[in-house]
Design an enzyme around this catalytic site. Structure first.
Site, short mmCIF file in Angstrom:
data_model
loop_
_atom_site.label_atom_id
_atom_site.label_comp_id
_atom_site.label_asym_id
_atom_site.label_seq_id
_atom_site.Cartn_x
_atom_site.Cartn_y
_atom_site.Cartn_z
N CYS A 118 73.45 17.61 25.32
CA CYS A 118 73.41 18.18 26.67
C CYS A 118 74.12 17.29 27.71
O CYS A 118 74.85 17.78 28.57
CB CYS A 118 71.97 18.42 27.08
SG CYS A 118 70.85 17.09 26.64
N HIS B 186 69.70 17.72 34.10
CA HIS B 186 70.09 16.32 33.99
C HIS B 186 71.06 15.99 35.12
O HIS B 186 71.92 16.81 35.48
CB HIS B 186 70.85 16.05 32.68
CG HIS B 186 70.02 16.19 31.43
ND1 HIS B 186 68.65 16.27 31.43
CD2 HIS B 186 70.41 16.23 30.13
CE1 HIS B 186 68.22 16.37 30.18
NE2 HIS B 186 69.26 16.35 29.37
#
Ligand code: A2P
Length: 347
Positions: free
Chosen positions: A130, A243
């Protein structure tokens, strides 16, 4: 796009698996049938799909006949065991785990960055980490325009990256602390509530974590350029979704912050959100459920000749996992690659 496809989500009861089902439905993926698989524990339970729900089936080695594409997000061990069975049955795997990413037989693909890598697939395609995905969506246009020499990245990663159990741990610990109870650490080695852990995945012999080395190695594989040097520090923060990354870039040729904003605002999958005077910059709390990779805080690094700093935020469950996997499946359909070659190395 060809039609009549049967698509499976493996790990359909998990945080990413559920988002995959949602993404397939929202993007109207051309499937006539969607099937949901998880472990024996969940067989018979229901997961939402569109307005309705799907009954979860137990994953077994022989379930893949008649399935055209299986999108896996059930952990590395499940992918290692089951992905070859899928490929042998003629089912193309898009795998979200780390199991196949660095295998030379498996393309590692971000559709905005290296869709051409799909052309020679052998039946198993890997979805990158990711943190790598959102960083490279932003770095690829720069690499093409001015060449990237070196990247120094620090991540601020959400607990959903650890799956449902990460989400539950933060929730439970916050509740415990507010109720005067000692929070129990079940998923992380230390408390994650109101804390920051400079530790994601296991430590390796070089004292980096596996997550940090994924960012290094996957970048080189995806950009097909070993001259790009990357060093990473990955931290887990008490945020549920999205994130954030602070990225310092040294380029071969000079590019100004203004030119970078223009370049990135024209690139696929990116939204430049960068106006310090108006206090506009990307933040995890405001990017949840969003498809684009957000880039802000674009500045020239005044400590070196050709350097930039930027701040990148994306929904790790969405672009960092489910959306990227579904985009790979869409690209397979677009390129007429929804088949496993007879000569597959996984036979
Ligand atoms: P289950 O719910 O039956 O355990 P998360 O990363 O959010 O924890 O989700 C992990 C997903 O992977 C879940 O859907 C989980 O199913 C699934 N899973 C874990 N182990 C297996 C296995 N051995 N076979 C199939 N699915 C598995």
């Amino acid at each position: 796009m060809s039609q009549n496809l049967t698509v499976a989500v493996v790990g359909a009861t998990g945080a990413v698996g559920r988002e995959m089902l949602k993404t397939l439905h929202e993007r109207k993926f051309p499937a006539t049938q969607v099937r949901a698989f998880a472990s024996a524990r969940s067989a018979g339970s229901k997961v939402p799909f569109g307005e309705g729900e799907l009954t979860v089936e137990e994953l077994k080695e022989d379930v893949f006949a008649g399935i055209d594409i299986a999108i896996f997000s059930a952990g590395g061990a499940t992918s290692t065991t089951f992905a070859p069975h899928a490929a042998q049955a003629g089912c193309v795997v898009v795998d979200n785990s780390a199991a196949w990413r660095m295998d030379d037989r498996c393309p590692l693909v971000i559709p905005e960055v290296n869709p051409h890598a799909l052309d020679k697939h052998q039946g198993i395609i890997a979805n990158p980490n990711c943190s790598t995905i959102q960083m490279l969506v932003a770095l690829k246009p720069l690499h093409d325009a001015v060449g990237i020499k070196r990247v120094v990245v620090s991540t601020y990663q959400a607990v959903s990256g650890t799956g449902q159990k990460g989400i539950e741990e933060l929730e439970r610990q916050v509740r415990d602390l507010f109720n005067g109870r000692d929070p129990e650490n079940k998923t992380y080695p230390y408390r994650i509530a109101f804390n920051v852990l400079p530790h994601i995945d296991v430590f390796l012999d070089n004292d980096y974590t596996k997550e940090e080395m994924k960012m290094v190695n996957e970048t080189v594989k995806i950009l097909e350029d070993p001259s790009v040097r990357v060093t990473a520090t990955c931290a887990r923060v008490p945020v549920f979704f999205c994130h954030a990354e602070s990225v310092n870039i040294e380029t071969v040729k000079k590019i100004t912050a203004k030119e970078t904003r223009i370049l990135l605002s024209q690139a696929p999958g990116i939204k430049v959100f960068d106006n310090p005077r108006e206090l506009l910059y990307p933040m995890p709390a405001y990017c949840i459920g969003e498809d684009p990779t957000y880039v802000g805080r674009i500045r020239e690094d005044e400590s070196i000749e050709n350097g930039l700093n930027m701040w990148i935020v994306a929904d790790n469950v969405r672009k960092g996992a489910a959306l990227n996997a579904v985009q790979i499946a869409e690209e397979l359909v677009r390129r007429d690659l929804v088949r496993v070659p007879d000569t597959t190395v996984f036979a």
